[in-house]
Scaffold this motif. Structure first.
Motif, mmCIF file in Angstrom:
data_model
loop_
_atom_site.group_PDB
_atom_site.id
_atom_site.type_symbol
_atom_site.label_atom_id
_atom_site.label_comp_id
_atom_site.label_asym_id
_atom_site.label_seq_id
_atom_site.Cartn_x
_atom_site.Cartn_y
_atom_site.Cartn_z
ATOM 1 N N ARG A 34 0.836 -1.203 0.000
ATOM 2 C CA ARG A 34 0.000 0.000 0.000
ATOM 3 C C ARG A 34 0.868 1.248 0.000
ATOM 4 O O ARG A 34 1.898 1.305 0.644
ATOM 5 C CB ARG A 34 -0.926 -0.001 1.224
ATOM 6 N N ASN A 35 0.393 2.280 -0.653
ATOM 7 C CA ASN A 35 1.150 3.520 -0.790
ATOM 8 C C ASN A 35 0.799 4.455 0.355
ATOM 9 O O ASN A 35 0.012 5.379 0.206
ATOM 10 C CB ASN A 35 0.831 4.170 -2.146
ATOM 11 N N TRP A 36 1.395 4.182 1.549
ATOM 12 C CA TRP A 36 1.067 4.969 2.731
ATOM 13 C C TRP A 36 1.381 6.452 2.530
ATOM 14 O O TRP A 36 0.567 7.322 2.837
ATOM 15 C CB TRP A 36 1.848 4.456 3.940
ATOM 16 N N ALA A 37 2.558 6.771 2.033
ATOM 17 C CA ALA A 37 2.991 8.169 1.916
ATOM 18 C C ALA A 37 2.198 8.927 0.870
ATOM 19 O O ALA A 37 2.156 10.156 0.886
ATOM 20 C CB ALA A 37 4.478 8.227 1.597
ATOM 21 N N GLY A 38 1.544 8.230 -0.043
ATOM 22 C CA GLY A 38 0.824 8.913 -1.111
ATOM 23 C C GLY A 38 -0.620 9.207 -0.800
ATOM 24 O O GLY A 38 -1.349 9.676 -1.672
ATOM 25 N N THR A 39 -1.077 8.938 0.421
ATOM 26 C CA THR A 39 -2.469 9.162 0.763
ATOM 27 C C THR A 39 -2.619 10.384 1.661
ATOM 28 O O THR A 39 -1.689 10.788 2.357
ATOM 29 C CB THR A 39 -3.053 7.931 1.475
ATOM 30 N N THR A 40 -3.795 10.952 1.650
ATOM 31 C CA THR A 40 -4.018 12.211 2.373
ATOM 32 C C THR A 40 -5.297 12.208 3.193
ATOM 33 O O THR A 40 -5.689 13.256 3.711
ATOM 34 C CB THR A 40 -4.087 13.384 1.371
ATOM 35 N N GLU A 41 -5.952 11.049 3.348
ATOM 36 C CA GLU A 41 -7.206 11.006 4.082
ATOM 37 C C GLU A 41 -6.966 10.943 5.583
ATOM 38 O O GLU A 41 -5.912 10.524 6.044
ATOM 39 C CB GLU A 41 -8.046 9.800 3.643
ATOM 40 N N PHE A 42 -7.998 11.317 6.338
ATOM 41 C CA PHE A 42 -7.950 11.275 7.794
ATOM 42 C C PHE A 42 -7.716 9.849 8.274
ATOM 43 O O PHE A 42 -8.299 8.891 7.778
ATOM 44 C CB PHE A 42 -9.255 11.820 8.364
ATOM 45 N N PHE A 43 -6.848 9.718 9.294
ATOM 46 C CA PHE A 43 -6.584 8.418 9.918
ATOM 47 C C PHE A 43 -6.909 8.512 11.399
ATOM 48 O O PHE A 43 -6.453 9.434 12.082
ATOM 49 C CB PHE A 43 -5.120 8.012 9.723
ATOM 50 N N ASN A 44 -7.692 7.568 11.911
ATOM 51 C CA ASN A 44 -8.146 7.595 13.304
ATOM 52 C C ASN A 44 -7.064 7.005 14.209
ATOM 53 O O ASN A 44 -7.168 5.895 14.702
ATOM 54 C CB ASN A 44 -9.447 6.817 13.438
ATOM 55 N N SER A 45 -6.007 7.771 14.444
ATOM 56 C CA SER A 45 -4.849 7.268 15.181
ATOM 57 C C SER A 45 -5.038 7.422 16.684
ATOM 58 O O SER A 45 -5.881 8.182 17.156
ATOM 59 C CB SER A 45 -3.579 8.002 14.749
ATOM 60 N N THR A 46 -4.230 6.693 17.432
ATOM 61 C CA THR A 46 -4.276 6.756 18.888
ATOM 62 C C THR A 46 -2.869 6.948 19.437
ATOM 63 O O THR A 46 -1.881 6.690 18.751
ATOM 64 C CB THR A 46 -4.881 5.470 19.477
ATOM 65 N N ASP A 47 -2.790 7.393 20.697
ATOM 66 C CA ASP A 47 -1.488 7.586 21.335
ATOM 67 C C ASP A 47 -0.765 6.251 21.500
ATOM 68 O O ASP A 47 -1.392 5.220 21.796
ATOM 69 C CB ASP A 47 -1.654 8.221 22.710
ATOM 70 N N ASP A 48 0.550 6.294 21.345
ATOM 71 C CA ASP A 48 1.364 5.147 21.723
ATOM 72 C C ASP A 48 1.345 4.996 23.247
ATOM 73 O O ASP A 48 0.987 5.928 23.975
ATOM 74 C CB ASP A 48 2.810 5.326 21.253
ATOM 75 N N ALA A 49 1.789 3.852 23.720
ATOM 76 C CA ALA A 49 1.786 3.606 25.168
ATOM 77 C C ALA A 49 2.745 4.532 25.900
ATOM 78 O O ALA A 49 2.497 4.931 27.037
ATOM 79 C CB ALA A 49 2.143 2.153 25.446
ATOM 80 N N GLY A 50 3.869 4.886 25.281
ATOM 81 C CA GLY A 50 4.866 5.693 25.967
ATOM 82 C C GLY A 50 5.025 7.080 25.376
ATOM 83 O O GLY A 50 4.818 7.291 24.184
ATOM 84 N N PHE A 51 5.383 8.043 26.244
ATOM 85 C CA PHE A 51 5.713 9.402 25.822
ATOM 86 C C PHE A 51 7.230 9.545 25.933
ATOM 87 O O PHE A 51 7.808 9.271 26.984
ATOM 88 C CB PHE A 51 5.015 10.429 26.712
ATOM 89 N N ASN A 52 7.880 10.011 24.885
ATOM 90 C CA ASN A 52 9.340 10.088 24.862
ATOM 91 C C ASN A 52 9.890 11.448 25.257
ATOM 92 O O ASN A 52 11.080 11.571 25.538
ATOM 93 C CB ASN A 52 9.865 9.711 23.471
ATOM 94 N N THR A 53 9.058 12.482 25.238
ATOM 95 C CA THR A 53 9.522 13.841 25.549
ATOM 96 C C THR A 53 8.787 14.422 26.750
ATOM 97 O O THR A 53 9.402 14.932 27.674
ATOM 98 C CB THR A 53 9.332 14.770 24.336
ATOM 99 N N TYR A 54 7.473 14.367 26.723
ATOM 100 C CA TYR A 54 6.651 14.950 27.777
ATOM 101 C C TYR A 54 6.181 13.800 28.691
ATOM 102 O O TYR A 54 5.251 13.067 28.353
ATOM 103 C CB TYR A 54 5.492 15.736 27.170
ATOM 104 N N TYR A 55 6.837 13.681 29.822
ATOM 105 C CA TYR A 55 6.746 12.484 30.639
ATOM 106 C C TYR A 55 5.327 12.180 31.090
ATOM 107 O O TYR A 55 4.592 13.050 31.574
ATOM 108 C CB TYR A 55 7.637 12.617 31.879
ATOM 109 N N ASN A 56 4.954 10.916 30.937
ATOM 110 C CA ASN A 56 3.700 10.390 31.460
ATOM 111 C C ASN A 56 3.996 9.009 32.026
ATOM 112 O O ASN A 56 4.649 8.199 31.364
ATOM 113 C CB ASN A 56 2.658 10.277 30.342
ATOM 114 N N PRO A 57 3.571 8.718 33.258
ATOM 115 C CA PRO A 57 3.885 7.398 33.825
ATOM 116 C C PRO A 57 3.204 6.288 33.033
ATOM 117 O O PRO A 57 2.215 6.510 32.331
ATOM 118 C CB PRO A 57 3.348 7.484 35.258
ATOM 119 N N ALA A 58 3.731 5.079 33.164
ATOM 120 C CA ALA A 58 3.177 3.936 32.433
ATOM 121 C C ALA A 58 1.731 3.685 32.820
ATOM 122 O O ALA A 58 0.923 3.258 31.992
ATOM 123 C CB ALA A 58 4.032 2.698 32.696
ATOM 124 N N ILE A 59 1.386 3.934 34.077
ATOM 125 C CA ILE A 59 0.011 3.801 34.557
ATOM 126 C C ILE A 59 -0.377 5.109 35.229
ATOM 127 O O ILE A 59 0.351 5.639 36.056
ATOM 128 C CB ILE A 59 -0.125 2.644 35.558
#
Length: 528
Positions: A34-59
């Motif tokens: 699939r041509n991921w980089a060639g598409t421009t439609e909205f994607f219903n994304s979610t946060d990853d489990a971890g924050f790498n810059t702005y700290y958030n605890p695992a739980i």
């Protein structure tokens, strides 16, 4: 092996399925064809489990931060109130993290537990501070003991430690506001510091006034006096320090109105003059045209610490709740009150020649975003040769990942041009989210948060915005850092605007024009 590499690369791009179908979590899959980089439609994304810059605890999440520079260890330690989705009967123990640079953190785990019974004054803990007494080689934590079942809902308590690991609560000591004529329900957030008289001072938030105490040894405290807050507004989490030739108090104005509930500051040449500022706040705001406001409503309970060469400030960026991205992105709760606790955002304090303060990017955070990525134009309207012309003009750029640093320069053609930058935007989006740099008048700008698109609500009052003076040359140097749904915007070392926007990652973004014309240059995207 080659097939496995292709699959992993496809997963990392995380774009949508076809150029004709809007994406969702249900339809996304690791298909290398699939041509991921060639598409421009909205994607219903979610946060990853971890924050790498702005700290958030695992739980759970971070509540009010209490930063402290530990000279003995050569690092910042940031205590915070640990918040869970389902707190127990005794809640908000102090957890902690350490960092040398404000960009990378090491968890310290639980530092100071709550009491074990709802009959105890420290059944729940509230904000406080940590200091080190070199004379005793002993660390102190002064904190709030909170219990609505007792006559004094809030009192000040303390604990000590020789190593910042093993803490002993002082069961024989407490500071009760009612003993000195202060409120029984609001007597919290002690902040301890040394003043020019060489003594330790403690400032505590009470109902509509600050209480001040002093001590020569961090043990025995004498009541000094009180000084007022900002009119009828509760001012929480005070932080008092000297920087250069000025004394400052940073506080969080807990007034529940869409245009308030922000981190602010006062300044004066002496500590006594600083306290006197609150006798007439309107006449004594810092001369910055912003009433001392440092950031948006999505940055709260900000407190600072310094290693002697820089001063950093930490505050929390609230989560938002809702069943969908679009519900969460505009939901700030009843009466415009944001949800409580979230991820820790760190800024650098910038002190200007006249003593006024603004917030800027932490150098170590900027350095983390060192991998250059493509900033490809995937769609546009009214855009040619770097210029956006006419109302509704925009240039849409390729999809972002989880952590991004976006930088660009905008030059307006006159003093009234209006522009903005959007996220969670696709070519099929009926709703997306924009920081609009709006001309309030010829010389004043305000960053407003808007839900745009044909189904958008426009300006979201509960989120409000951030005001600042128009740059005299009409040049706006823009830097935007994102980590999952946390976004921090800086403009010209004069604007810090923190925001929570779900769905930034894996979606396109744009720069927009609203009448007149603006020139866009030096567009760059880097990642971690």
């Amino acid at each position: 092996m080659k097939q496995m590499i292709n699959i992993l690369l496809a997963c990392s791009v995380c774009c949508c399925i076809t150029a004709t179908t809007a994406c969702s979590d249900d339809t996304y899959g690791p298909d290398p064809d699939r041509n991921w980089a060639g598409t421009t439609e909205f994607f219903n994304s979610t946060d990853d489990a971890g924050f790498n810059t702005y700290y958030n605890p695992a739980i759970g999440r971070c509540g009010d931060p209490m930063p402290f520079y530990d000279q003995k260890a050569g690092e910042y330690k940031i205590l915070y109130l640990q918040e869970y989705d389902n707190n127990g009967a005794c809640y908000h123990p102090f957890w902690g993290i350490s960092t040398k640079d404000g960009a990378t953190y090491q968890s310290l785990g639980e530092v100071l537990p709550t009491g074990t019974s709802t009959a105890q004054q420290d059944a729940s803990l509230g904000t406080g501070c940590a200091v080190y007494n070199e004379a005793e080689q002993l660390y102190y934590i002064y904190y709030t003991g909170y219990n609505v079942l007792l006559p004094n809902h809030e009192v000040v308590l303390r604990a000590t430690s020789p190593d910042f690991k093993t803490w002993t609560k002082d069961a024989l000591w407490s500071l009760k506001g009612t003993d000195y004529g202060y409120d029984a329900n609001d007597f919290r957030d002690p902040q301890v510091f040394k003043a020019d008289d060489g003594l330790w001072h403690m400032v505590i938030s009470s109902k509509l006034k600050f209480a001040e105490f002093k001590s020569s040894n961090l043990k025995d405290w004498e009541h000094v006096a009180s000084f007022p807050m900002v009119w009828d507004r509760m001012c929480e989490c005070p932080d008092i320090f000297k920087m250069g030739n000025y004394w400052y108090i940073v506080y969080s104005e807990g007034y529940r109105a869409p245009w308030s509930r922000k981190v602010k500051y006062m300044m004066a040449p002496t500590f006594d003059a600083l306290k006197a500022c609150f006798n007439d706040p309107g006449a004594n705001w810092p001369k910055d045209g912003k009433e001392g406001v440092l950031d948006s409503r999505a940055f709260y309970a900000g407190k600072t610490a310094s290693n002697g060469t820089e001063r950093l400030i930490w505050g929390w960026c609230p989560i938002r709740v809702g069943a969908t991205i679009h519900e969460k992105n505009i939901n700030v709760g009843a009466e415009g009150e944001p949800a409580w606790a979230g991820a820790l955002v760190c800024h650098k304090l910038i002190q200007h020649e006249d003593g006024t303060l603004t917030l800027g990017a932490v150098p170590a955070i900027a350095a983390k975003y060192g991998k250059e990525a493509a900033a490809s134009i995937v769609d546009s309207k009214g855009y040619a040769n770097g210029t956006l012309s006419g109302d509704g003009a925009y240039v849409l750029y390729s999809r972002l990942t989880t952590q991004n640093h976006i930088s660009f320069t905008v030059k307006t053609s006159n003093n009234w041009d209006k522009f903005g930058f959007s996220f969670v935007r696709g070519t099929d989006s009926k709703k997306y989210y924009t920081m609009v740099v709006n001309p309030e008048n010829e010389n004043w700008r305000k960053v407003n948060f808007e839900q745009e698109g044909e189904e958008g609500k426009g300006f979201i009052e509960g989120i409000d915005g951030y005001g600042f003076a128009r740059p005299q040359d009409n040049v706006y140097k823009v830097d935007i850092y994102t980590d999952n749904s946390v976004l921090v915007l800086y403009i010209n070392d004069n604007v810090a605007y923190t925001q929570r926007i779900y769905g930034i990652q894996k979606n396109c973004w744009s720069i927009n024009n609203y009448g007149g014309s603006v020139t866009v240059s030096d567009v760059k995207v880097t990642r971690q």
